[in-house]
Design an enzyme around this catalytic site. Sequence first.
Site, PDB file in Angstrom:
ATOM      1  N   GLU A 252       0.848  -1.196   0.000  1.00 61.17           N
ATOM      2  CA  GLU A 252       0.000   0.000   0.000  1.00 61.17           C
ATOM      3  C   GLU A 252       0.873   1.232   0.000  1.00 61.17           C
ATOM      4  O   GLU A 252       2.006   1.189   0.464  1.00 61.17           O
ATOM      5  CB  GLU A 252      -0.813   0.059   1.306  1.00 61.17           C
ATOM      6  CG  GLU A 252      -2.126  -0.627   1.265  1.00 61.17           C
ATOM      7  CD  GLU A 252      -2.865  -0.436   2.581  1.00 61.17           C
ATOM      8  OE1 GLU A 252      -2.219  -0.248   3.640  1.00 61.17           O
ATOM      9  OE2 GLU A 252      -4.090  -0.472   2.547  1.00 61.17           O
ATOM     10  N   LYS A 254       2.267   4.519   1.558  1.00 60.51           N
ATOM     11  CA  LYS A 254       2.369   5.090   2.897  1.00 60.51           C
ATOM     12  C   LYS A 254       2.084   6.584   2.770  1.00 60.51           C
ATOM     13  O   LYS A 254       2.862   7.325   2.184  1.00 60.51           O
ATOM     14  CB  LYS A 254       3.746   4.865   3.513  1.00 60.51           C
ATOM     15  CG  LYS A 254       3.826   5.366   4.940  1.00 60.51           C
ATOM     16  CD  LYS A 254       5.121   4.935   5.607  1.00 60.51           C
ATOM     17  CE  LYS A 254       5.092   5.105   7.113  1.00 60.51           C
ATOM     18  NZ  LYS A 254       5.074   6.479   7.569  1.00 60.51           N
ATOM     19  N   ARG A 259      -2.681   9.855  11.524  1.00 65.90           N
ATOM     20  CA  ARG A 259      -3.556   8.690  11.662  1.00 65.90           C
ATOM     21  C   ARG A 259      -4.932   9.141  12.119  1.00 65.90           C
ATOM     22  O   ARG A 259      -5.056   9.972  13.020  1.00 65.90           O
ATOM     23  CB  ARG A 259      -2.945   7.755  12.715  1.00 65.90           C
ATOM     24  CG  ARG A 259      -3.610   6.397  12.838  1.00 65.90           C
ATOM     25  CD  ARG A 259      -3.145   5.521  11.715  1.00 65.90           C
ATOM     26  NE  ARG A 259      -3.592   4.157  11.853  1.00 65.90           N
ATOM     27  CZ  ARG A 259      -2.824   3.155  12.300  1.00 65.90           C
ATOM     28  NH1 ARG A 259      -1.597   3.401  12.704  1.00 65.90           N
ATOM     29  NH2 ARG A 259      -3.289   1.929  12.352  1.00 65.90           N
ATOM     30  N   GLU A 303      -5.588   7.540   7.183  1.00 68.66           N
ATOM     31  CA  GLU A 303      -4.680   8.670   7.352  1.00 68.66           C
ATOM     32  C   GLU A 303      -5.364   9.928   6.811  1.00 68.66           C
ATOM     33  O   GLU A 303      -5.947   9.884   5.719  1.00 68.66           O
ATOM     34  CB  GLU A 303      -3.393   8.357   6.565  1.00 68.66           C
ATOM     35  CG  GLU A 303      -2.239   9.266   6.851  1.00 68.66           C
ATOM     36  CD  GLU A 303      -1.346   8.802   8.013  1.00 68.66           C
ATOM     37  OE1 GLU A 303      -1.756   7.914   8.811  1.00 68.66           O
ATOM     38  OE2 GLU A 303      -0.257   9.367   8.131  1.00 68.66           O
ATOM     39  N   PHE A 343      -7.390   2.873   5.029  1.00 72.03           N
ATOM     40  CA  PHE A 343      -6.673   1.652   4.643  1.00 72.03           C
ATOM     41  C   PHE A 343      -7.118   0.415   5.409  1.00 72.03           C
ATOM     42  O   PHE A 343      -6.584  -0.662   5.189  1.00 72.03           O
ATOM     43  CB  PHE A 343      -5.157   1.842   4.718  1.00 72.03           C
ATOM     44  CG  PHE A 343      -4.639   2.461   5.995  1.00 72.03           C
ATOM     45  CD1 PHE A 343      -4.666   1.765   7.182  1.00 72.03           C
ATOM     46  CD2 PHE A 343      -4.114   3.747   5.982  1.00 72.03           C
ATOM     47  CE1 PHE A 343      -4.162   2.319   8.348  1.00 72.03           C
ATOM     48  CE2 PHE A 343      -3.610   4.331   7.142  1.00 72.03           C
ATOM     49  CZ  PHE A 343      -3.642   3.611   8.329  1.00 72.03           C
ATOM     50  N   ARG A 416       2.857  -3.224  17.805  1.00 78.40           N
ATOM     51  CA  ARG A 416       3.854  -2.873  16.794  1.00 78.40           C
ATOM     52  C   ARG A 416       4.524  -4.176  16.367  1.00 78.40           C
ATOM     53  O   ARG A 416       5.677  -4.431  16.656  1.00 78.40           O
ATOM     54  CB  ARG A 416       4.880  -1.902  17.393  1.00 78.40           C
ATOM     55  CG  ARG A 416       5.808  -1.268  16.382  1.00 78.40           C
ATOM     56  CD  ARG A 416       6.799  -0.348  17.062  1.00 78.40           C
ATOM     57  NE  ARG A 416       6.219   0.902  17.507  1.00 78.40           N
ATOM     58  CZ  ARG A 416       5.830   1.896  16.704  1.00 78.40           C
ATOM     59  NH1 ARG A 416       5.963   1.783  15.407  1.00 78.40           N
ATOM     60  NH2 ARG A 416       5.317   3.001  17.199  1.00 78.40           N
TER      61      ARG A 416
END
Length: 555
Positions: A252, A254, A259, A303, A343, A416
Amino acid sequence: MEFETFAARAADVEATDADLAVVDRVADLLAAAGGDLAVVARFVQGRVFPAHSETKLDIGPRLCYEALARAASTNVTADDVERRLAETGDVGEVAASLDLGGQAGLGAFASGGDGGALTVVDVYEDLAALAAAAGDGSQDEKVTLLFGLFNRCSGEEARYLARLVLGEMRIGVGEGTVRDAVAAAFDVDVDAVERALQVSNDYGLVAETARDDGEDGLDAMHLEVGRPVQAMLAQAGTVTDALEEWEAAAVETKFDGARVQVHWDGEAVSLYSRNMEDVTAALPELVEFVEANVDAPVILDGEAVAVDDDGSPLPFQEILKRFRRKHDVAAMRDEVRVRLHAFDCLHAAGEDLLAAPFQDRHERLAAVVDDADAVSDLLVTADPDEIAAFEDRALEAGHEGIMLKDPDAAYTPGDRGKHWLKRKPDVETLDLVVTGAEWGEGRRASLFGTFLLAARDEDAGEFETIGKVATGVTDEQLADLTALLEPHVRGEDGQDVDVEPAVVFEVGYEEIQASPTYSSGYALRFPRFVTVREDKAPEAADTIERVERLAGEQG
Ligand code: AMP
């Protein structure tokens, strides 16, 4: 539960080193919390309010020192508190060292204390009142409330109250500890606790549910539109990492923005930042966009990007002018335009999708959002050249780079993990000589599609091959490169073309590997065409020596 009991148990936890023993002690504390379980489950990790809550104490250290100084029976000032803090580094230690209490009179029992023992709920209620204080005089009100609490504290209680208020609990209890402790205390599966925490973001509620309704209760907890979820986070990684780990990578763009989590229940839109702050009021055009383009109730992840009049992305600084703005929103709206690039889809039409594979969630996303431009483009591929081409297009369009995602991975809030990688930009580039090419296929049969690259062997005065770059560039760019190289063609053998060393490409890569495939003894992983070095003759191209050195530095 009396606050004294809580403080004593917190001290016990703080004095415990081994992780398992800490979990045991926290589990005992939770089991003993009775009706105060929700508050205790938060206090023990230094939280006053649920993680998803917008409520904040909003009390600075200085006000806390003032409240402490006022509650100290000896002549202590806020400056004294600050000085002692500079020596010890722990506000809890300072609070515990003061001789608190005994300050009768107005305000001493502002908290409604009746002289009885302070309970955790008393503390919670006063802190909630403190958080609610607003407007003129609210700072005084906050200090008075806090003073009233400290005035009822023993030294040990004050130690943990001061730390709680300043968000510095530091007794070694993280989110994982509380999760494990809830599972141990109420004999439920730790995964069920984890999942319930992900959907609710509320340790208090999860602890109570585990105790009162067990695993069935936890399983019945769901995402709620309007209650923010922690954002899933990314690690830095390479295309090589992605393709080694997964069968294919979901690629995808970035986007370079902020966010934003979109909640739409069919009546109202709310927007949250990465830290779950409510930013709805700052971004009216996103609210309008969602109202107009999304039919079903949803929770989307995406985003917010600032764009120019053509819709091209503007640098990150621009979105910051809009993102948390409280004043002049309408005026700024004309100055900096904001677009949504969604996304992910966490929830749609009553269905939680956290556990669904990313690719399925993305399909749902595309189905629920009417405007395809607001949905990230997704390429699922195992071909590094296709990824390079995708990245080139993303960079060309002014975006930050690409994200690589595991197409099968669940959405793991707050994690993460290795399932989302932000591709690291190439650290170094090499200037390499083109010594061969391959004709393209199909539509590109009259253009060179792949270029053989070589580094210079200084001693021998020769060029040794090191890899091929299949440019992901446009037909137009390929035509230019073909025109540039054709005069240097020495011979052809089927698809393969032999080219005399004349043209230098700047090439990025992720890694240099020792490899028998090419005559230099090295190969580039994920080589990418950057530009033609028109200013460089082949004699100025990079040497095998430099390649060797760079390979060694990779560690
Ligand atoms: P970083 O802030 O450098 O750690 O990069 C991760 C951030 O990139 C995320 O938190 C998002 O705000 C942002 N981002 C931009 N595009 C995407 C995307 N397609 N998928 C996930 N995150 C993205």
